[in-house]
Write a protein that holds these residues in place. Structure first.
Motif, short mmCIF file in Angstrom:
data_model
loop_
_atom_site.label_atom_id
_atom_site.label_comp_id
_atom_site.label_asym_id
_atom_site.label_seq_id
_atom_site.Cartn_x
_atom_site.Cartn_y
_atom_site.Cartn_z
N VAL A 1 4.69 -7.66 10.45
CA VAL A 1 4.25 -7.69 9.01
C VAL A 1 5.20 -6.77 7.99
CG1 VAL A 1 2.66 -6.33 7.61
CG2 VAL A 1 1.83 -7.48 9.52
N THR A 2 5.61 -7.19 6.95
CA THR A 2 6.38 -6.54 5.88
C THR A 2 5.71 -5.76 5.03
OG1 THR A 2 7.94 -8.58 5.94
CG2 THR A 2 8.19 -7.03 4.02
N HIS A 3 6.15 -4.49 4.69
CA HIS A 3 5.34 -3.57 3.96
C HIS A 3 6.00 -3.27 2.54
CE1 HIS A 3 4.39 0.98 3.25
NE2 HIS A 3 3.67 0.37 2.66
N LEU A 4 5.35 -3.41 1.77
CA LEU A 4 5.77 -3.21 -0.02
C LEU A 4 5.18 -1.72 -0.23
CD1 LEU A 4 5.07 -6.56 -1.53
CD2 LEU A 4 7.26 -5.54 -0.59
N ASP A 5 5.81 -0.60 -0.30
CA ASP A 5 5.55 0.55 -0.33
C ASP A 5 5.20 0.95 -1.96
OD1 ASP A 5 4.91 3.35 0.20
OD2 ASP A 5 6.77 3.94 0.64
N GLY A 6 4.10 1.83 -2.33
CA GLY A 6 3.76 2.19 -3.56
C GLY A 6 2.30 1.56 -3.99
N ALA B 1 0.96 -1.28 0.00
CA ALA B 1 -0.05 0.08 0.15
C ALA B 1 0.98 1.16 0.05
CB ALA B 1 -0.88 -0.01 1.14
N PRO B 2 0.54 2.21 -0.60
CA PRO B 2 1.09 3.64 -0.40
C PRO B 2 1.11 4.24 0.88
CG PRO B 2 -0.74 3.72 -1.80
CD PRO B 2 -0.78 2.34 -1.38
N ARG B 3 0.02 3.93 1.36
CA ARG B 3 -0.32 4.61 2.94
C ARG B 3 -0.74 3.53 3.68
NH1 ARG B 3 -1.87 7.91 -0.97
NH2 ARG B 3 -4.10 6.82 -0.83
N LEU B 4 -0.27 3.81 5.20
CA LEU B 4 -0.52 2.39 6.04
C LEU B 4 -1.45 3.32 7.07
CD1 LEU B 4 2.95 1.01 6.90
CD2 LEU B 4 0.75 0.19 4.96
N GLY B 5 -2.63 2.68 7.27
CA GLY B 5 -3.54 2.96 8.32
C GLY B 5 -2.50 2.77 9.68
N GLU B 6 -3.09 3.45 10.88
CA GLU B 6 -2.36 3.44 12.21
C GLU B 6 -2.12 1.74 12.56
OE1 GLU B 6 -3.00 5.15 16.69
OE2 GLU B 6 -4.12 6.09 15.09
N HIS B 7 -3.07 1.17 12.58
CA HIS B 7 -2.99 -0.12 13.24
C HIS B 7 -1.97 -0.83 12.43
CE1 HIS B 7 -4.24 -3.69 15.51
NE2 HIS B 7 -4.25 -4.38 14.29
N VAL B 8 -2.12 -0.91 11.09
CA VAL B 8 -1.06 -1.65 10.13
C VAL B 8 0.24 -1.08 10.64
CG1 VAL B 8 -0.47 -2.44 7.77
CG2 VAL B 8 -2.93 -2.15 8.37
#
Length: 475
Positions: free
Chosen positions: A58-63, A42-49
Motif C-alpha cells: 500500500v502507498t501512503h499519502l501523509d497529511g 491519512a495523517p495517522r496510520l493504524g497498526e494493520h495499515v
C-alpha cells in the motif's frame, strides 16, 4: 432496482482509501484481494495499515485530505470518523467523475460496497443500496449456508472447460441445458463429495454424449393471482429455465421480474374490453419456438386449467408432437377469497363451491341457473364485471334470495386490492358506485358476509351504498 449492479475489474488500477483506522483496514484488504493498487491517505496510520505500507503493498499519502489525491484513481473510499472530511472526499470525487463510497453514509455514496459471498470464481453480492446493511449481512449469511465449497469447484470446472463446451455445443439452448445438468447432476454430486478429479471425468463423459440439437418443450405455468409470493417453487424453477415466456396480461410485473433476465418475453394478453391476442396466434407461437428447440413457458394468471384455456393448448401441442408439462398455480378464487377473509366453504354456510366464468353474455346462456341459484353454496365468478346486471337478474329470477351476500374483490392479493361487499339486490349499484374494474372476482353466497369481520389484508371492505336498487324498484 435503484442501483445498477456491476462487478469491477480493479486489477492494477489505482484506488484511494481516505482513512487508515479499522474500517479503512478492512476496505484495503478487500481491495488488495481484488488486485487493486491501493493508495491510503491519512495523517495517522493504524497498526494493520502501517504494516501494509511497510511491506510495500500500500502507498501512503501523509497529511490531511487534499482533492488532488483523487487524480488518477478509479474508485475512492472515504472511511474516516470526520463527517466533514468524508463529505469533502465525496464532493471532490463527484467533481472529477470518480465513483466514491462513504462508509455508513449512503447519501454521499455514488456506489455501494455489497455484502459478498466468495466462492471463487463465483462471487455473490448482496446490497440494499446502503439503507439496511445489517439486513444485507443477514441475507449473506443465509446464502453462505446454501453455497457450500463445492460451488467453487463447479465454477472452476466451468471456466476450464468453457471453450471446449462452446465448441462441442454451439447451440446456446443446448449449451445452457448441458451446464444446468452439470451444476445439478452427477458432476455436482462428485464435487460435493470432495472428488474434483472424478467430477471432471464425469463432465468430460457427459460432454462427449451431449446432443447439440435440443428438443423444445412447452410448460404451462400458473402464475397465481398477482402476488409473486404465491408463485409455486416449481413455477419459479420453470421461469429460471425458460428461453421464451408467453405471458398473459394478468400476470403481474412482480412475477415476471422473477424470470431469467435473458429470456424472451412475449405478451399475449387477453383482457376484456382491451387488446386481444387470438388463440390461434398463441398456438402458432408455441409451435414456432418449441420446434426451434427452445424451452417455452406459457405463463397464465391463476391456474392454466381453471378458465385458462390450458386444455386447448395441450391438445394443440399433443397434435403437433410437442413435449409439454403443466405446473398448476393458485387460482384466483382461492387466493382472492383468502386475502379477503372469505372461506369458500364453511360448515355453517356453504357445503359446495362452483367456479363460473361470465366474460360475455353469450356464455351466460349456457349456465344452469336453477343450480346456481341454490342456497348454501358459494359462487366464484370469474371475469364477470361487465355482466353483473345479467348475473343478478337471472339469479333473482331463478329464486336466489335478494339478501344473499356478495363480495367483489378487485386486484386480489395485490397491494391495491379493494373489496366491495353488499347483497345481491345491490350488486350492480355497488360496483358502479365504487367504480369496480377488471380484474375482479365476484364471490356470492352466505360466506361472503364474513369478509366484513374476517378481513386481514389491505383496506377494510367498502360497504354497499344506501340506494334502492333497480331490481327492487321494479318488483
Amino acid at each position: 432496482m435503484s442501483l445498477y449492479p456491476i462487478f469491477a475489474d480493479l486489477s492494477g488500477r489505482r484506488v484511494l482509501v481516505v482513512g487508515a483506522g479499522s474500517v479503512g483496514a478492512r476496505k484495503i484488504e478487500a481491495l488488495l484481494a481484488a488486485g487493486a493498487r491501493v493508495v491510503v491517505g491519512a495523517p495517522r496510520l493504524g497498526e494493520h495499515v502501517a504494516a501494509r505500507v511497510r511491506d510495500g503493498s500500500v502507498t501512503h499519502l501523509d497529511g490531511e485530505f487534499s482533492p488532488d489525491w483523487i487524480d488518477g484513481a478509479w474508485l475512492v473510499i472515504a472511511a474516516t470518523r470526520d463527517t466533514r472530511v468524508n463529505r469533502a472526499v465525496a464532493e471532490a470525487a463527484e467533481a472529477r467523475g470518480v465513483f466514491a463510497n462513504v462508509v455508513d453514509d449512503a447519501a454521499l455514496c455514488s456506489f455501494q460496497v455489497p455484502a459478498v459471498i466468495d466462492r471463487g470464481p463465483l462471487v455473490v453480492a448482496v446490497s440494499t443500496g446502503g439503507t439496511a446493511p445489517v439486513l444485507a449481512r443477514l441475507v449473506r449469511e443465509r446464502l453462505e449456508a446454501l453455497l457450500d465449497g463445492s460451488v467453487a469447484t463447479l465454477a472452476t470446472l466451468a471456466s476450464r472447460w468453457r471453450e471446449r463446451i462452446r465448441a462441442r455445443l454451439p447451440n446456446l439452448g443446448a449449451r445452457r441445458r448441458f451446464l444446468e445438468e452439470v451444476f445439478t447432476g452427477d458432476v455436482a454430486a462428485l464435487a460435493r463429495a470432495a472428488r474434483p478429479d472424478d467430477a471432471e471425468q464425469a463432465l468430460a463423459a457427459a460432454l462427449a454424449r451431449a446432443d447439440d440439437r435440443p428438443r423444445g418443450r412447452v410448460t404451462l405455468v400458473g402464475a397465481g393471482p398477482g402476488d409473486a409470493g404465491l408463485l409455486t417453487l416449481a413455477g419459479l424453477r420453470a421461469l429460471h429455465e425458460a428461453d421464451v415466456i408467453l405471458h398473459d396480461s394478468l400476470v403481474s410485473d412482480d412475477v415476471l421480474a422473477l424470470a431469467r433476465r435473458d429470456a424472451d418475453r412475449i405478451a399475449v394478453g387477453k383482457r376484456g374490453g382491451g387488446g386481444h391476442t387470438p388463440q390461434e396466434h398463441i398456438h402458432a407461437l408455441l409451435l414456432e419456438h418449441a420446434r426451434a428447440g427452445r424451452r417455452v413457458v406459457r405463463l397464465k394468471g391463476g391456474d392454466p386449467f381453471v378458465f385458462g384455456r390450458g386444455g386447448e393448448e395441450l391438445e394443440f401441442l399433443r397434435d403437433h408432437d410437442i413435449d409439454y408439462a403443466v405446473i398448476p398455480g393458485i387460482t384466483a378464487a382461492l387466493a382472492c377469497a383468502a386475502h379477503a377473509g372469505i372461506p369458500l366453504t364453511h360448515r355453517d354456510h356453504a357445503q359446495s363451491v362452483r367456479f363460473v366464468t361470465a366474460h360475455c353474455r353469450e356464455s351466460l346462456d349456457t349456465l344452469d341457473w336453477n343450480a346456481l341459484a341454490q342456497e348454501r353454496q358459494t359462487l366464484a365468478v370469474y371475469m364477470g364485471v361487465a355482466t353483473l346486471d345479467v348475473l343478478r337478474d337471472r339469479l333473482l329470477a331463478h329464486g336466489r334470495d335478494a339478501a344473499t351476500p356478495f363480495a367483489l374483490i378487485e386486484n386480489g392479493t395485490r397491494h391495491d386490492q379493494r373489496v366491495v361487499t353488499g347483497t345481491l339486490a345491490t350488486l350492480v349499484e355497488s360496483a358502479q358506485a365504487h367504480s369496480v374494474r377488471s380484474p375482479a372476482l365476484l364471490v356470492l353466497g352466505e360466506v361472503a358476509a364474513l369478509a366484513d369481520r374476517l378481513h386481514w389484508f389491505g383496506t377494510p371492505p367498502l360497504q354497499a351504498p344506501p340506494v334502492l336498487p333497480r331490481a327492487l324498484r321494479a318488483a
